[in-house]
Design a protein around this motif. Structure first.
Motif, PDB file in Angstrom:
ATOM      1  N   ARG A 112       0.812  -1.218   0.000  1.00  0.00           N
ATOM      2  CA  ARG A 112       0.000   0.000   0.000  1.00  0.00           C
ATOM      3  C   ARG A 112       0.847   1.270   0.000  1.00  0.00           C
ATOM      4  O   ARG A 112       0.310   2.373   0.069  1.00  0.00           O
ATOM      5  N   SER A 113       2.171   1.094  -0.063  1.00  0.00           N
ATOM      6  CA  SER A 113       3.102   2.236   0.003  1.00  0.00           C
ATOM      7  C   SER A 113       2.855   3.075   1.241  1.00  0.00           C
ATOM      8  O   SER A 113       2.943   4.314   1.222  1.00  0.00           O
ATOM      9  N   ALA A 114       2.540   2.393   2.329  1.00  0.00           N
ATOM     10  CA  ALA A 114       2.278   3.052   3.605  1.00  0.00           C
ATOM     11  C   ALA A 114       3.543   3.039   4.459  1.00  0.00           C
ATOM     12  O   ALA A 114       4.453   2.229   4.223  1.00  0.00           O
ATOM     13  N   PRO A 115       3.639   3.927   5.441  1.00  0.00           N
ATOM     14  CA  PRO A 115       4.808   3.907   6.334  1.00  0.00           C
ATOM     15  C   PRO A 115       4.916   2.559   7.045  1.00  0.00           C
ATOM     16  O   PRO A 115       3.909   1.987   7.460  1.00  0.00           O
ATOM     17  N   VAL A 116       6.128   2.086   7.188  1.00  0.00           N
ATOM     18  CA  VAL A 116       6.376   0.808   7.856  1.00  0.00           C
ATOM     19  C   VAL A 116       6.877   1.077   9.265  1.00  0.00           C
ATOM     20  O   VAL A 116       7.841   1.822   9.462  1.00  0.00           O
TER      21      VAL A 116
END
Length: 408
Positions: free
Chosen positions: A155-159
């Motif tokens: 989701r190209s979200a912060p990890v």
């Protein structure tokens, strides 16, 4: 872990709880109404634990414990005070083994630990006195971190910083972990798959799945699956053929093919070829053959090779296998599935509930959210015909029937 619960163990309270859990993420008010219709404290507690985790938004390890989560937590604590005390009636009960799951209070503790994830580490620590259940729950937690890491990448979200570190450790389990009794091979295989998922959505990021080393050839096949290119003679296909030739049980091979069909459908041609051979070799007169065919039937890609209704009619099929076949039939042909259900119900309520439990697990989107209320109404009408004039009891198979009907 839950496979030790074999036989006619189905119950209405478990059906309602499993269906409620499927609503917990997106329809918590409805889910809570279903959970509160459950009279059995163990099943109600498991449902509340799921709601508690859902209120935290489990995809974020730093999610906050707000008022909603606190409400579920308080209700869960109150419910736990109503759980009966249990003890083994044999000497040296199997607390350290998988069979510990058969004891209701141990089962409850395991299910709470397996759901806790990032929200309540105490639930996991609380089952350290049950070594096998503890390691199973811990393995589940570690695998879920790899899954959440991959989902963030997709989701190209912060990890979350800790996700990357735990996922890396999952890929390279240390000797310390291996000595602990942790279910290493399973955890590493799952991590390898999620590493593949993450690399597919991050251009230029090399996959580390090829670095995973698994001794068990069945789980090593997962690494071959996510690191080899599709086509005849691929490393994955060769691995599967070797497993077969070396006598690996056919249900295990079937499970591997079903996973592969979901994980890498571009392997379609060789998977169909392997599955056809497995179907031809499977003896539908044996339990292993029936389990093999039932597993293949559940796959959207491989399932058309198996006719679930014909296999369902095999008298020797265990109820868990019949439950899998019922779920497949319900998705393909509801009329045929309902005929199957009525035949089972006419012989055993427990077995019929086992069928419905599997539907809640495998086909949560197939039924309308009001399905449980409709089920309660149907049960009430049926019992009204056969019950004494005094009326129905408040609780039917662990469920407050009136509250279940009103939940819709």
């Amino acid at each position: 872990m839950r496979a030790v619960e074999l036989g006619g163990h189905g119950s209405l309270d478990t059906v309602v709880r499993r269906f409620a859990e499927r609503l917990a993420e997106n329809d918590r008010p409805h889910s809570l109404a279903l959970v509160r219709s459950i009279a059995t404290p163990e099943e109600r507690a498991i449902g509340l634990a799921t709601l508690h985790v859902a209120a935290h938004s489990t995809a974020a390890a730093d999610s906050r414990h707000g008022a909603e989560a606190e409400g579920y937590s308080s209700e869960l604590d109150d419910t736990l005070t109503k759980v009966p005390r249990r003890r083994w009636t044999i000497d040296d009960g199997p607390d350290g083994e998988a069979l510990a799951y058969l004891r209701p209070d141990h089962r409850l503790r395991f299910e709470l630990a397996a759901r806790a994830k990032y929200t309540c580490r105490d639930d996991l620590d609380a089952i350290r006195d049950l070594p096998y259940l503890y390691h199973a729950a811990l393995s589940s937690f570690l695998a879920s971190v790899s899954a959440d890491y991959a989902e963030a990448q997709v989701r190209s979200a912060p990890v979350h910083p800790s996700f990357e570190e735990v996922h890396r450790r999952n890929l390279h389990m240390s000797q310390e972990f291996r000595a602990s009794g942790l279910l290493i091979d399973v955890t590493q295989a799952i991590a390898a798959f999620h590493e593949y998922r993450a690399s597919q959505k991050a251009p230029g990021r090399p996959s580390r799945a090829s670095e995973v080393r698994i001794a068990n050839p069945l789980y090593a096949a997962v690494v071959d699956l996510v690191t080899s290119e599709p086509g005849p003679g691929s490393a994955f296909e060769q691995r599967v053929r070797r497993l077969w030739e070396q006598g690996t049980p056919s249900p295990a091979v079937a499970g591997l093919l079903v996973f592969a069909a979901e994980a890498r459908p571009e392997h379609r041609n060789e998977l169909l070829s392997l599955a056809r051979q497995l179907v031809l070799a499977a003896d539908s007169g044996t339990l292993a053959g029936q389990e093999t065919l039932a597993m293949l039937a559940a796959s959207p890609l491989l399932g058309p090779l198996v006719e679930p209704a014909a296999l369902f009619r095999t008298a020797a099929s265990p109820m868990d296998t019949k439950a899998d076949l019922f779920a497949v039939a319900l998705a393909r042909d509801p009329a045929v599935a309902m005929s199957m259900f009525y035949k089972v119900l006419s012989h055993s309520w427990r077995d019929a509930m086992t069928l419905l439990e599997r539907v809640a697990d495998k086909l949560p989107d197939l039924l309308d959210p009001s399905a449980m209320a409709a089920l309660g109404s149907a049960i009430g009408r049926g019992l009204a015909v056969t019950s004494p004039a005094a009326g129905l009891p408040d609780v039917i198979d662990g469920v407050y029937l009136a509250e279940l009907i009103e939940s819709g």
